[in-house]
Scaffold this motif. Structure first.
Motif, PDB file in Angstrom:
ATOM      1  N   GLY A  63       0.301   6.116   2.647  1.00 15.12           N
ATOM      2  CA  GLY A  63       0.157   4.818   2.011  1.00 15.12           C
ATOM      3  C   GLY A  63      -1.288   4.361   1.994  1.00 15.12           C
ATOM      4  O   GLY A  63      -1.784   3.824   0.993  1.00 15.12           O
ATOM      5  N   TYR A  64      -1.973   4.568   3.103  1.00 14.66           N
ATOM      6  CA  TYR A  64      -3.399   4.247   3.168  1.00 14.66           C
ATOM      7  C   TYR A  64      -4.162   5.071   2.146  1.00 14.66           C
ATOM      8  O   TYR A  64      -4.975   4.546   1.379  1.00 14.66           O
ATOM      9  CB  TYR A  64      -3.911   4.541   4.578  1.00 14.66           C
ATOM     10  CG  TYR A  64      -5.356   4.145   4.812  1.00 14.66           C
ATOM     11  CD1 TYR A  64      -5.673   3.013   5.549  1.00 14.66           C
ATOM     12  CD2 TYR A  64      -6.393   4.904   4.302  1.00 14.66           C
ATOM     13  CE1 TYR A  64      -6.985   2.648   5.783  1.00 14.66           C
ATOM     14  CE2 TYR A  64      -7.716   4.546   4.515  1.00 14.66           C
ATOM     15  CZ  TYR A  64      -8.009   3.423   5.252  1.00 14.66           C
ATOM     16  OH  TYR A  64      -9.314   3.073   5.467  1.00 14.66           O
ATOM     17  N   ALA A  67      -3.373   3.915  -1.561  1.00 18.72           N
ATOM     18  CA  ALA A  67      -4.020   2.646  -1.921  1.00 18.72           C
ATOM     19  C   ALA A  67      -5.537   2.799  -1.978  1.00 18.72           C
ATOM     20  O   ALA A  67      -6.207   2.230  -2.852  1.00 18.72           O
ATOM     21  CB  ALA A  67      -3.635   1.564  -0.903  1.00 18.72           C
ATOM     22  N   ALA A  70      -6.315   4.762  -5.211  1.00 12.40           N
ATOM     23  CA  ALA A  70      -6.081   3.965  -6.411  1.00 12.40           C
ATOM     24  C   ALA A  70      -7.143   2.890  -6.586  1.00 12.40           C
ATOM     25  O   ALA A  70      -7.456   2.500  -7.718  1.00 12.40           O
ATOM     26  CB  ALA A  70      -4.700   3.322  -6.349  1.00 12.40           C
ATOM     27  N   GLY A  71      -7.728   2.412  -5.489  1.00 15.88           N
ATOM     28  CA  GLY A  71      -8.659   1.291  -5.586  1.00 15.88           C
ATOM     29  C   GLY A  71     -10.124   1.645  -5.563  1.00 15.88           C
ATOM     30  O   GLY A  71     -10.976   0.781  -5.828  1.00 15.88           O
ATOM     31  N   PHE A 116      -0.949  -0.047   3.415  1.00 15.67           N
ATOM     32  CA  PHE A 116      -1.321  -0.129   2.007  1.00 15.67           C
ATOM     33  C   PHE A 116      -2.452  -1.144   1.821  1.00 15.67           C
ATOM     34  O   PHE A 116      -3.444  -0.881   1.123  1.00 15.67           O
ATOM     35  CB  PHE A 116      -0.117  -0.532   1.154  1.00 15.67           C
ATOM     36  CG  PHE A 116       0.637   0.629   0.572  1.00 15.67           C
ATOM     37  CD1 PHE A 116       0.220   1.223  -0.604  1.00 15.67           C
ATOM     38  CD2 PHE A 116       1.758   1.132   1.206  1.00 15.67           C
ATOM     39  CE1 PHE A 116       0.907   2.294  -1.152  1.00 15.67           C
ATOM     40  CE2 PHE A 116       2.461   2.210   0.668  1.00 15.67           C
ATOM     41  CZ  PHE A 116       2.036   2.788  -0.516  1.00 15.67           C
ATOM     42  N   LEU A 117      -2.301  -2.318   2.458  1.00  8.35           N
ATOM     43  CA  LEU A 117      -3.333  -3.349   2.357  1.00  8.35           C
ATOM     44  C   LEU A 117      -4.643  -2.872   2.967  1.00  8.35           C
ATOM     45  O   LEU A 117      -5.730  -3.126   2.433  1.00  8.35           O
ATOM     46  CB  LEU A 117      -2.849  -4.625   3.054  1.00  8.35           C
ATOM     47  CG  LEU A 117      -3.839  -5.801   3.063  1.00  8.35           C
ATOM     48  CD1 LEU A 117      -4.165  -6.243   1.636  1.00  8.35           C
ATOM     49  CD2 LEU A 117      -3.284  -6.970   3.877  1.00  8.35           C
ATOM     50  N   GLY A 119      -5.716   0.220   3.145  1.00 12.24           N
ATOM     51  CA  GLY A 119      -6.325   1.165   2.216  1.00 12.24           C
ATOM     52  C   GLY A 119      -6.962   0.473   1.022  1.00 12.24           C
ATOM     53  O   GLY A 119      -8.052   0.850   0.567  1.00 12.24           O
ATOM     54  N   ALA A 120      -6.285  -0.570   0.505  1.00 11.31           N
ATOM     55  CA  ALA A 120      -6.809  -1.290  -0.655  1.00 11.31           C
ATOM     56  C   ALA A 120      -8.115  -2.010  -0.324  1.00 11.31           C
ATOM     57  O   ALA A 120      -9.062  -2.021  -1.124  1.00 11.31           O
ATOM     58  CB  ALA A 120      -5.768  -2.292  -1.156  1.00 11.31           C
ATOM     59  N   THR A 219      -3.407   3.364 -11.104  1.00 12.93           N
ATOM     60  CA  THR A 219      -2.451   3.082 -10.029  1.00 12.93           C
ATOM     61  C   THR A 219      -1.060   3.600 -10.364  1.00 12.93           C
ATOM     62  O   THR A 219      -0.405   4.237  -9.526  1.00 12.93           O
ATOM     63  CB  THR A 219      -2.398   1.566  -9.767  1.00 12.93           C
ATOM     64  OG1 THR A 219      -3.726   1.078  -9.523  1.00 12.93           O
ATOM     65  CG2 THR A 219      -1.527   1.254  -8.567  1.00 12.93           C
ATOM     66  N   LEU A 223       1.026   6.587  -8.341  1.00 12.92           N
ATOM     67  CA  LEU A 223       2.320   6.262  -7.729  1.00 12.92           C
ATOM     68  C   LEU A 223       3.428   7.172  -8.274  1.00 12.92           C
ATOM     69  O   LEU A 223       4.277   7.648  -7.516  1.00 12.92           O
ATOM     70  CB  LEU A 223       2.667   4.803  -7.993  1.00 12.92           C
ATOM     71  CG  LEU A 223       2.015   3.766  -7.085  1.00 12.92           C
ATOM     72  CD1 LEU A 223       2.301   2.363  -7.602  1.00 12.92           C
ATOM     73  CD2 LEU A 223       2.496   3.918  -5.642  1.00 12.92           C
TER      74      LEU A 223
END
Length: 506
Positions: A63-64, A67, A70-71, A116-117, A119-120, A219, A223
């Motif tokens: 998840g990290y 994200a 993707a960011g 996730f947060l 990583g973002a 993104t 996913l």
């Protein structure tokens, strides 16, 4: 390292503030590296304490990475538009907050969401490191600067597993694995306060706009590709998973077409496709993606093999990895400063072959010694692998980014780091196939160790194959990195940020 006549910089060479700024951004990069390796070593403790399933464990790690991947391009572009200092501070503040949420997570679902947060927000912070250094230091000082970055990469790789193992073993205040995230709080707050004072603001000289459609397409595509890989085995490989992965290819194709049209329309695409006309950049991106896949597989299955297969403690597993991390650090410094200027891309290709040789030696030792294998017996293959990886990570970044004009530094560094993390996320997703797929269901306690060892050996064969592929792709890299961008006028080549180790990435 590339060299050319230095251009005026926001910080004059006599201004010591730039060294404080360098220490701050290096600390942020170090925090990010440590966070990755810490999480992997604490996986068994997290699983035992929270009751997380294997799928949740994969998502805590992947998840990290997802994200983050993707960011990264978006984070680099936002820094170009709104200011690298501003985005760095937003990123480090968000990363600190997300670390607190991870540390206080009440269940696996909250931990996955917090990762996730994390990583973002890291995706906002990390791309600014290259751009801040590029805007702050003249070219003749960057060799010294990136030598320090190489040392930080090695130090982060060494410190992460040990720190994670110690914090988990100590079980501070009965918090078990939680201090591995909470330790980021004082570091992040200090970085935020000092960053406001010492980092000089810089932006792209061109007026750019944020490409929201591009952000959504990147993104969505990732996913659609990663989610079915991670959940597929657990759900029995449903048809929608295959359709989703096939559909991701169409999404990426639409992304390319859209970005090409946007570049012609307003000159502000999320992905600067013209970068791929630079052969060294295009080839290096392919190497970076493939390299990330191999390492994403290796580091997770290695942790599971030692702690859940062999039954070792977190501390023993962390100490076992020290020879690998030290070898990476030493070889990375030698490769950039001494070997690549003399031998060029042969250094990187030698690194790929050494890593493959180390994996084959590891396979033999695991099969030969079985459940009785010791940390000392693992040291030789890990040193061989570490030297190989060190010969690749730092010079690859220099070879890929050295020919990129500086107005595209944010986009290029974001894209370079993105494909590394995308490959890492793909590798973590493939763990379901190459590792868990080799472990039978309903194992008795006596069968767990041998099953994990066998799955580990099968996974290493996959990684060795990936490295042989990387060796071939490296022939497309320039024989030696060019010293400046031809025809770039006053655009100085971009000094490359050493690639982070994609351990357990993220």
């Amino acid at each position: 390292m590339t060299s050319s006549a230095p251009l005026p910089s926001p910080a004059a060479p006599s201004d010591r503030r730039r060294w404080f700024a360098l220490a701050i951004v290096m600390t942020a990069a170090f925090m990010d590296l440590v966070d990755v390796t810490i999480v992997n070593i604490a996986i068994p403790s997290i699983k035992q304490d929270t009751g997380a399933s294997f799928s949740s464990i994969q998502w805590i790690v992947a998840g990290y990475a997802l994200a983050f991947a993707a960011g990264l391009i978006t984070g680099g572009r936002l820094g170009d538009i709104y200011g690298r200092k501003r985005l760095f501070l937003v990123g480090i503040g968000g990363f600190t907050l997300a670390s607190a949420l991870c540390g206080f997570a009440a269940n696996p679902e909250m931990l996955v969401a917090s990762r996730f947060l994390q990583g973002a927000t890291a995706a906002l912070m990390v791309p600014q490191v290259l751009s801040i250094v590029h805007a702050t230091f003249p070219a003749h000082e960057r060799g010294k600067v990136f030598g320090l970055f190489g040392a930080i990469v090695g130090l982060g790789a060494v410190s992460g597993p040990l720190l994670g193992a110690l914090l988990t073993e100590w079980n501070i205040a009965g918090l078990q694995w939680r201090p591995i995230f909470l330790i980021n709080l004082p570091v992040g707050i200090l970085g935020l306060v000092l960053g406001r004072k010492f980092i000089t603001e810089s932006k792209s000289p061109r007026a750019l706009r944020l490409d929201l459609v591009g952000v959504l397409l990147v993104t969505l595509g990732m996913l659609m590709l990663i989610y079915p890989l991670t959940r597929g085995r657990e759900l029995g490989w449903p048809l929608w998973g295959y359709l989703s992965m096939a559909g991701s290819v169409l999404v990426f194709l639409v992304l390319v077409l859209f970005e090409r049209a946007k570049a012609g329309r307003d000159g502000s695409p999320l992905i600067e496709l013209s970068l791929f006309r630079v052969r060294s950049f295009a080839a290096g991106i392919a190497v970076q993606l493939t390299f990330g896949i191999g390492l994403g597989i290796f580091f997770l299955v290695w942790t599971l093999y030692m702690q859940m297969g062999l039954g070792w403690s977190a501390l023993r597993a962390g100490l076992t990895g020290v020879p690998f991390s030290l070898s990476v650090s030493v070889a990375a410094g030698l490769s950039v400063q001494k070997l690549v200027p003399r031998f060029g891309r042969k250094v990187l290709q030698t690194g790929a072959l050494l890593m493959a040789a180390g994996l084959l030696l590891y396979i033999w030792e695991s099969d030969h010694y079985g459940m009785d294998i010791t940390s000392w017996q693992m040291a030789l293959p890990l040193v061989v692998m570490g030297v190989g990886m060190g010969l690749i990570v730092a010079p690859l970044a220099d070879a890929v980014l050295s020919e990129v004009p500086k107005e595209h530094s944010g986009s290029a560094s974001g894209l370079f780091n993105t494909v590394q993390q995308m490959g890492n996320a793909l590798g973590l997703g493939l763990v379901s196939v190459v590792f868990y797929g080799a472990i039978g269901d309903r194992l008795t306690p006596e069968q767990v160790g041998p099953a994990f060892a066998d799955a580990f050996e099968q996974s290493l064969w996959w990684v060795a194959g990936v490295l042989v592929l990387i060796f071939g792709v490296m022939f497309a890299l320039p024989a030696r990195p060019k010293q400046h961008v031809e025809g770039a006028a006053e655009d100085e080549p971009v000094a490359a940020e050493p690639a982070k180790e994609p351990v357990l990435t993220h």
